[in-house]
Scaffold this active site. Structure first.
Site, PDB file in Angstrom:
ATOM      1  N   GLY A  40      28.740  46.088  40.936  1.00 54.50           N
ATOM      2  CA  GLY A  40      29.020  44.660  40.811  1.00 54.50           C
ATOM      3  C   GLY A  40      29.282  44.009  42.151  1.00 54.50           C
ATOM      4  CG  HIS A  42      36.311  45.826  41.015  1.00 53.50           C
ATOM      5  ND1 HIS A  42      36.797  46.956  41.630  1.00 53.50           N
ATOM      6  CD2 HIS A  42      35.692  45.107  41.999  1.00 53.50           C
ATOM      7  CE1 HIS A  42      36.500  46.912  42.928  1.00 53.50           C
ATOM      8  NE2 HIS A  42      35.825  45.811  43.174  1.00 53.50           N
ATOM      9  CD  GLU A  43      32.609  43.004  41.110  1.00 56.29           C
ATOM     10  OE1 GLU A  43      32.844  42.220  42.052  1.00 56.29           O
ATOM     11  OE2 GLU A  43      32.393  44.221  41.283  1.00 56.29           O
ATOM     12  CG  HIS A  58      36.172  41.026  44.373  1.00 51.89           C
ATOM     13  ND1 HIS A  58      36.663  41.259  45.627  1.00 51.89           N
ATOM     14  CD2 HIS A  58      35.548  42.168  43.990  1.00 51.89           C
ATOM     15  CE1 HIS A  58      36.350  42.508  45.995  1.00 51.89           C
ATOM     16  NE2 HIS A  58      35.681  43.079  45.014  1.00 51.89           N
TER      17      HIS A  58
HETATM   18 NI    NI Z   1      34.867  45.050  44.877  1.00 52.40          NI
END
Ligand code: NI
Length: 184
Positions: free
Chosen positions: A54, A144-145, A148
């Site tokens: 990703g 996780h993304e 971000h």
């Molecule tokens: Ni990352």
């Protein structure tokens, strides 16, 4: 009249820890225009080249809420997925712990505990809203993304000792690279 120039898709440099841009909160996409479409193309190009599961736009320096993911593995047919303005609307109580890495923290892996299933609302490239229930690798990649997009890195979920250690190491590398750039 406005002239629109189309460029070929490009592999873009991936920001590395401790780049402060990685700590910025990305802003929602208001309109899916040619610029966003080009961004998505470049993100896929960059993600597949890396290669990574990703990528968030902020990792190539664009603080917009756009995520690309391909959670297929090995020889399976590629399944590129794009998530615009994604948000987690629910998460399972059940959690699991798996080793994670990040294209912005090259070659560093550590176990991270996260909810094993999530429901995510997002917009596709045509501006249509969807909800997806994800588990396994896709659930982990989405969390996780989306982290971000909020300036959060996976190392924020590990022990302070380990986080400090990896941050120090990357800060050293960044300084050395900067020096090399000045000299050479
Ligand atoms: Ni990352």
């Amino acid at each position: 009249m406005r002239a629109i120039t189309y460029f070929a898709r490009m592999i873009r440099p991936i920001l590395q820890l401790p780049d402060p841009v990685l700590r910025k909160v990305s802003t929602p996409v208001q309109k899916i225009d040619a610029e966003i479409k080009k961004l998505i193309e470049d993100m896929f190009e960059t993600m597949y080249d890396a290669p990574g599961v990703g990528l968030a736009a902020v990792q190539i320096g664009v603080t917009k809420r756009v995520v690309t993911i391909d959670a297929t593995r090995g020889d399976d047919e590629k399944k590129p997925m794009v998530f615009i303005n994604p948000e987690i609307i629910s998460a399972s109580d059940e959690k699991d712990s798996k080793e994670e890495g990040c294209l912005s923290i090259a070659e560093f892996y550590e176990e991270v505990e996260r909810p094993s299933e999530v429901k995510v609302r997002y917009m596709d490239e045509k501006g249509k809203t969807h909800e997806i229930e994800a588990d396994g690798l896709l659930a982990r990649a989405l969390q996780h993304e989306i982290d971000h997009l909020n300036g959060v890195l996976f190392i924020d979920h590990i022990s302070k000792l380990k986080r400090d250690r990896v941050t120090k190491k990357f800060t050293k590398v960044a300084k050395a690279n900067k020096r090399a750039a000045i000299v050479g």
